[in-house]
Design an enzyme around this catalytic site. Structure first.
Site, mmCIF file in Angstrom:
data_model
loop_
_atom_site.group_PDB
_atom_site.id
_atom_site.type_symbol
_atom_site.label_atom_id
_atom_site.label_comp_id
_atom_site.label_asym_id
_atom_site.label_seq_id
_atom_site.Cartn_x
_atom_site.Cartn_y
_atom_site.Cartn_z
ATOM 1 C CB CYS A 50 -0.906 -0.009 1.232
ATOM 2 S SG CYS A 50 -1.710 1.578 1.521
ATOM 3 C CB CYS A 53 0.929 1.212 4.763
ATOM 4 S SG CYS A 53 -0.649 0.359 5.037
ATOM 5 C CG HIS A 113 -4.238 -1.174 4.529
ATOM 6 N ND1 HIS A 113 -3.750 -0.376 3.525
ATOM 7 C CD2 HIS A 113 -4.949 -2.161 3.926
ATOM 8 C CE1 HIS A 113 -4.162 -0.870 2.350
ATOM 9 N NE2 HIS A 113 -4.882 -1.943 2.570
ATOM 10 C CG ASN A 153 -13.738 9.863 -4.485
ATOM 11 O OD1 ASN A 153 -14.833 10.397 -4.387
ATOM 12 N ND2 ASN A 153 -12.801 10.295 -5.310
ATOM 13 C CB SER A 161 -6.903 3.528 -6.923
ATOM 14 O OG SER A 161 -6.343 4.681 -6.320
ATOM 15 C CG HIS A 164 -4.250 3.385 4.173
ATOM 16 N ND1 HIS A 164 -3.160 2.719 4.656
ATOM 17 C CD2 HIS A 164 -4.521 4.365 5.062
ATOM 18 C CE1 HIS A 164 -2.765 3.281 5.798
ATOM 19 N NE2 HIS A 164 -3.586 4.289 6.053
ATOM 20 C CG HIS A 166 -6.877 8.025 1.013
ATOM 21 N ND1 HIS A 166 -7.251 6.732 0.699
ATOM 22 C CD2 HIS A 166 -6.869 8.699 -0.166
ATOM 23 C CE1 HIS A 166 -7.449 6.626 -0.604
ATOM 24 N NE2 HIS A 166 -7.234 7.814 -1.167
ATOM 25 C CD GLN A 168 -7.780 12.770 -3.853
ATOM 26 O OE1 GLN A 168 -7.093 13.528 -4.546
ATOM 27 N NE2 GLN A 168 -8.517 11.814 -4.369
HETATM 28 ZN ZN LIG Z 1 -2.333 1.165 3.706
#
Ligand SMILES: [Zn+2]
Ligand SMILES: [Zn+2]
Ligand SMILES: [Zn+2]
Length: 342
Positions: A50, A53, A113, A153, A161, A164, A166, A168
């Site tokens: 990833c 990570c 993750h 998203n 994609s 993990h 997250h 933006q």
């Molecule tokens: Zn990750």
């Protein structure tokens, strides 16, 4: 007498001044359309492949620090770049283009993750809220940045994609289309009615109750009267504040708490990690106070009737106006029935 639980009708969205067509009588039609793959369950706490990570290297060569809380970095494939010169092209008022300088960053919610929003502790989500506020303040303070868009998203269905957790931040010189519509609508409402559009709207929704999903001291989550996506929601602070740095300490905890509860309901609705796009709308960062603005977030999830059947925006929706079958009242009732823990 309008029977919005059974008659085809359209509803007005005063925030972006568009209509949505609602066809409640169609909810029984059989589904013969596309079926998606169910989202995979069970991610490892750490994935050596990833790029988000801790300690792993990203495409482009940078290596993540061994971070232990949230982690912010400039997007390696940024959609906008800070050193873009400001140029404008206009031929006959028909061919118009202008450069868009900006900053584009990624925020990892935690080193884990596998920990999605509904599975994180409220205290850890509070750190995410604090990071959003710090980014809004830092990027908003750049003199040529006028809009800071924070968005997430979630899920492959939304084009995400990497699992993990997250989000933006894209901060730009101009105010993009959707926020500028809401900006104009709220300004117009303040000028003509002398109050805040979303304070008045929230008061109506809390009095009626039928579209409220959940509440705490500081925030309410509801399915908007004019929702387009089947299980679309909005999260609104009960106090009139224009942007997230104006939240008091208890309100920041309140936001973390309601996001955890709402996303748990989403995951429980179809017993699947619920895909969505979510994001915050708030005042422009042009140095003005913007009393017309009321901070809020939108959750726009595509799922319609199961983990594998999604709504499509096609045909009439692309060419005329958005349309839905299940009413916002039914969607809110379904979400209210879902447990708040997973
Ligand atoms: Zn990750
Ligand atoms: Zn307000
Ligand atoms: Zn909005």
């Amino acid at each position: 007498m309008l029977h919005w639980d059974r008659d085809p009708h359209r509803r007005y969205n005063p925030l972006n001044q568009e209509w949505v067509l609602i066809s409640p009588h169609r909810t029984q039609r059989p589904w013969q359309g596309q079926v998606e793959a169910a989202a995979p369950d069970g991610q490892p706490a750490y994935d050596p492949d990833c790029y988000l990570c801790p300690g792993n290297s990203r495409a482009g060569g940078a290596r993540n620090p061994k971070y232990t809380s949230t982690f912010v970095f400039d997007n390696d494939y940024a959609a906008v770049l800070p050193d873009t010169p400001i140029e404008r092209f206009d031929e006959g008022g028909l061919l118009i283009a202008e450069n868009e300088p900006g900053v584009s960053r990624v925020i990892c919610f935690s080193p884990r993750h596998d920990l999605t929003t509904p599975r994180m502790e409220v205290a850890a989500l509070r750190l995410v809220v604090d990071t959003w506020i710090a980014q809004f303040e830092e990027l908003g303070a750049i003199p040529w940045i006028n809009h800071v868009q924070i968005f997430e998203n979630r899920g492959a269905m939304m084009g995400c994609s990497n699992p993990h957790p997250h989000c933006q931040v894209w901060a730009t010189r101009t105010i993009p289309d959707r926020p500028i519509r809401e900006h104009k609508a709220q300004g117009e409402y303040l000028r003509t009615k002398g109050g805040c559009l979303l304070c008045d709207y929230l008061a109506l929704e809390r009095a009626r109750g039928e579209r409220i999903v959940c509440e705490n001291e500081a925030f309410a989550a509801l399915v908007p009267f004019w929702a387009v996506w089947p299980f679309e929601t909005m999260v609104l602070p009960k106090r009139h504040i224009a942007s997230m740095e104006q939240m008091e300490d208890a309100e920041r905890d309140g936001l973390a708490g309601i996001l955890k509860r709402l996303t748990a309901r989403y995951d429980n609705l179809f017993s699947t990690p619920f895909p969505y796009s979510m994001g915050f709308h708030q005042r422009p960062t042009d140095g003005q106070p913007h009393p017309e603005w009321h901070l809020h977030s939108h959750y726009l999830p595509p799922l319609l009737r199961s983990a594998t059947v999604r709504k499509f925006m096609v045909g009439y929706e692309l060419l005329a106006t958005p349309q839905r079958d299940i009413t916002p009242e039914t969607a809110a009732a379904r979400l209210r029935e879902c447990p708040e823990v997973i």
